[in-house]
Design a protein around this motif. Sequence first.
Motif, PDB file in Angstrom:
ATOM      1  N   PRO A   1       0.756  -1.120   0.056  1.00 56.29           N
ATOM      2  CA  PRO A   1       0.013   0.064   0.046  1.00 56.29           C
ATOM      3  C   PRO A   1       0.696   1.507   0.035  1.00 56.29           C
ATOM      4  N   VAL A   2       0.852   1.920  -1.342  1.00 52.72           N
ATOM      5  CA  VAL A   2       1.920   3.124  -1.049  1.00 52.72           C
ATOM      6  C   VAL A   2       1.089   4.069  -2.109  1.00 52.72           C
ATOM      7  N   ALA A   3       1.443   5.299  -1.636  1.00 51.98           N
ATOM      8  CA  ALA A   3       1.022   6.568  -2.413  1.00 51.98           C
ATOM      9  C   ALA A   3       2.579   7.123  -2.811  1.00 51.98           C
ATOM     10  N   LEU A   4       2.205   7.591  -4.232  1.00 49.79           N
ATOM     11  CA  LEU A   4       3.417   8.073  -4.952  1.00 49.79           C
ATOM     12  C   LEU A   4       3.382   9.181  -5.570  1.00 49.79           C
ATOM     13  N   GLY A   5       4.459   9.928  -5.404  1.00 51.39           N
ATOM     14  CA  GLY A   5       4.751  11.449  -6.155  1.00 51.39           C
ATOM     15  C   GLY A   5       5.869  11.520  -7.022  1.00 51.39           C
ATOM     16  N   ARG A   6       5.833  12.435  -7.807  1.00 47.75           N
ATOM     17  CA  ARG A   6       7.096  12.734  -8.435  1.00 47.75           C
ATOM     18  C   ARG A   6       7.856  13.639  -7.840  1.00 47.75           C
TER      19      ARG A   6
ATOM     20  N   PHE B   1       3.115   3.325   3.171  1.00 49.40           N
ATOM     21  CA  PHE B   1       4.547   3.757   2.202  1.00 49.40           C
ATOM     22  C   PHE B   1       4.223   4.779   1.568  1.00 49.40           C
ATOM     23  N   GLY B   2       5.133   5.665   1.223  1.00 46.88           N
ATOM     24  CA  GLY B   2       5.340   6.916   0.288  1.00 46.88           C
ATOM     25  C   GLY B   2       6.374   6.587  -0.411  1.00 46.88           C
ATOM     26  N   ALA B   3       6.266   7.128  -1.814  1.00 48.16           N
ATOM     27  CA  ALA B   3       7.613   6.694  -2.827  1.00 48.16           C
ATOM     28  C   ALA B   3       7.581   8.315  -3.615  1.00 48.16           C
ATOM     29  N   ILE B   4       8.841   8.498  -4.067  1.00 50.27           N
ATOM     30  CA  ILE B   4       9.188   9.306  -4.952  1.00 50.27           C
ATOM     31  C   ILE B   4       9.608   8.706  -6.097  1.00 50.27           C
ATOM     32  N   THR B   5       9.075   8.852  -7.443  1.00 50.21           N
ATOM     33  CA  THR B   5       9.324   8.037  -8.424  1.00 50.21           C
ATOM     34  C   THR B   5       9.053   9.187  -9.783  1.00 50.21           C
TER      35      THR B   5
ATOM     36  N   LEU C   1       9.915   5.782   0.480  1.00 49.33           N
ATOM     37  CA  LEU C   1      10.726   5.279  -0.395  1.00 49.33           C
ATOM     38  C   LEU C   1      11.074   5.756  -1.614  1.00 49.33           C
ATOM     39  N   LYS C   2      11.687   5.252  -2.680  1.00 49.24           N
ATOM     40  CA  LYS C   2      12.097   5.482  -3.862  1.00 49.24           C
ATOM     41  C   LYS C   2      12.292   3.956  -4.680  1.00 49.24           C
ATOM     42  N   TYR C   3      11.529   4.177  -5.968  1.00 50.98           N
ATOM     43  CA  TYR C   3      11.621   3.102  -6.785  1.00 50.98           C
ATOM     44  C   TYR C   3      13.120   2.789  -7.245  1.00 50.98           C
ATOM     45  N   GLN C   4      13.680   1.639  -7.179  1.00 40.57           N
ATOM     46  CA  GLN C   4      14.923   1.232  -7.761  1.00 40.57           C
ATOM     47  C   GLN C   4      14.495   1.360  -9.558  1.00 40.57           C
ATOM     48  N   SER C   5      15.705   1.313 -10.025  1.00 41.67           N
ATOM     49  CA  SER C   5      15.705   1.291 -11.390  1.00 41.67           C
ATOM     50  C   SER C   5      15.083  -0.012 -11.957  1.00 41.67           C
ATOM     51  N   PRO C   6      13.975   0.137 -13.281  1.00 42.02           N
ATOM     52  CA  PRO C   6      13.520  -0.987 -13.684  1.00 42.02           C
ATOM     53  C   PRO C   6      14.450  -2.226 -14.046  1.00 42.02           C
TER      54      PRO C   6
ATOM     55  N   LEU D   1       7.249  -9.604 -12.860  1.00 44.92           N
ATOM     56  CA  LEU D   1       7.326 -10.329 -11.591  1.00 44.92           C
ATOM     57  C   LEU D   1       7.491  -9.799 -10.491  1.00 44.92           C
ATOM     58  N   PHE D   2       8.380  -8.843 -10.193  1.00 48.29           N
ATOM     59  CA  PHE D   2       8.973  -8.451  -8.975  1.00 48.29           C
ATOM     60  C   PHE D   2       9.182  -6.899  -9.381  1.00 48.29           C
ATOM     61  N   GLY D   3       9.109  -5.897  -8.408  1.00 43.93           N
ATOM     62  CA  GLY D   3       9.752  -4.780  -8.400  1.00 43.93           C
ATOM     63  C   GLY D   3      10.405  -4.200  -7.076  1.00 43.93           C
ATOM     64  N   LEU D   4      11.259  -3.433  -7.023  1.00 42.60           N
ATOM     65  CA  LEU D   4      11.887  -3.243  -5.711  1.00 42.60           C
ATOM     66  C   LEU D   4      12.024  -1.619  -5.390  1.00 42.60           C
ATOM     67  N   MET D   5      11.930  -1.371  -4.214  1.00 41.13           N
ATOM     68  CA  MET D   5      12.125   0.178  -3.708  1.00 41.13           C
ATOM     69  C   MET D   5      13.363   0.195  -2.638  1.00 41.13           C
ATOM     70  N   SER D   6      13.673   1.275  -2.294  1.00 40.07           N
ATOM     71  CA  SER D   6      14.711   1.474  -1.254  1.00 40.07           C
ATOM     72  C   SER D   6      14.310   2.704  -0.408  1.00 40.07           C
ATOM     73  N   VAL D   7      14.744   2.774   0.624  1.00 40.74           N
ATOM     74  CA  VAL D   7      14.148   3.639   1.740  1.00 40.74           C
ATOM     75  C   VAL D   7      15.033   4.978   1.456  1.00 40.74           C
ATOM     76  N   MET D   8      14.432   6.137   1.418  1.00 38.51           N
ATOM     77  CA  MET D   8      15.199   7.435   0.968  1.00 38.51           C
ATOM     78  C   MET D   8      15.600   7.856   2.310  1.00 38.51           C
ATOM     79  N   GLU D   9      16.985   8.473   2.100  1.00 35.42           N
ATOM     80  CA  GLU D   9      17.924   9.085   3.234  1.00 35.42           C
ATOM     81  C   GLU D   9      17.467  10.494   3.020  1.00 35.42           C
ATOM     82  N   ASP D  10      17.388  10.987   4.552  1.00 38.61           N
ATOM     83  CA  ASP D  10      17.238  12.467   4.775  1.00 38.61           C
ATOM     84  C   ASP D  10      16.061  13.236   4.103  1.00 38.61           C
ATOM     85  N   VAL D  11      14.989  12.496   4.558  1.00 37.88           N
ATOM     86  CA  VAL D  11      13.668  13.102   3.967  1.00 37.88           C
ATOM     87  C   VAL D  11      13.164  14.020   4.811  1.00 37.88           C
ATOM     88  N   ALA D  12      13.047  15.241   4.853  1.00 39.62           N
ATOM     89  CA  ALA D  12      12.631  16.092   5.792  1.00 39.62           C
ATOM     90  C   ALA D  12      11.295  16.068   6.287  1.00 39.62           C
TER      91      ALA D  12
END
Length: 337
Positions: free
Chosen positions: A154-159, A181-185, A254-259, A326-337
């Motif tokens: 369950p994630v919300a995504l923003g650019r 979870f939130g993600a920048i992508t 989070l942030k999406y890893q490369s495809p 089949l699978f996609g990966l994300m990573s935790v973003m560092e230093d998010v204010a």
Amino acid sequence: MKSRVWSKIDFSATGMQADYARVPYSSDISAYGWIPVPILCFNGGRGPTALFTAGTHGDEYEGQIALRNLARELSLSANLRGRVIILPALNWPAVSAGRRNSPLDGGNLNREFPGEANGGPTAMIAHYVTSELFPLVDVVIDLHSGGRSLDYLPVALGRSGRNDAEAAAILRLLKSFDAPFGAITDGAGAGAGSTLYAAAEQHGIPALTTELGFGATLSERGLRIAERGLRRVLHDYEILPTIHRIEPSSSVILKYQSPRNSIYAPCDGLFEPLAKPADEVKANQPAGRVYPLGDVAAEPIELKFPSSGLVAYRRFPTLSRTGDALFGLMSVMEDVA
């Protein structure tokens, strides 16, 4: 160019209005007909305007139901200080068919933005949103789920926005909605710049999208996340400050890893996953197996995660074709204010 799609709604008038965005469509049995895309407008006078959409893909249901429920609640409210425009079945042909893409032109609405005034039905819907609705609004939420092909965390995504101020506004919106979870992508693994929220970014409007369910059914958890998130946004942006607001629970950004770090089906086969969304995985950890469809005596193909990260999604159907994600990966973003 002005949109060919039209509605009887007067967006400047106060009160509640319900009508259609009428999408011109000439078919074998209706030469001068139109497609009815339901649209609701709630206007309480001076204040910000929110645009909430769902049904961009027709087989994703959490957002569609959340917006129907919200519309009923707004129809009873006398405390609206701004305006809320709701399109709960944005790609009506796909919604009515229960399909991801439109059965009329095969169009994937979330790959059609900014659209075309003289395009097919799907492109005209995208153009209407971009040309007629975006100039009216201050914040955009487009609710999605995994549909029939994906099981998503369950994630919300923003650019990332076009500058620091826009980036801060998008991050504020992500934190207000407060999905687990939130993600920048940049959407590189999906629609990139052709999505609704990417088009909103190009208009300088803070926008987010979501992934809240799986398997073309209704996730109770995903529905609850959508309803609570919409309430928080209406409260925090002072559009409906009296609405009951459930306190946020600190979304993990989070942030999406490369495809290139995603896993795709190497052949037609039966997919056996060994991980699920939100699992933390390590590089070279077993991810799953694909059993070649045409050779029942063959050994399954072993799949491994190419990098460490958090599983964002896995394929929901077992039957898979070469190239299916089949699978996609994300990573935790560092230093998010």
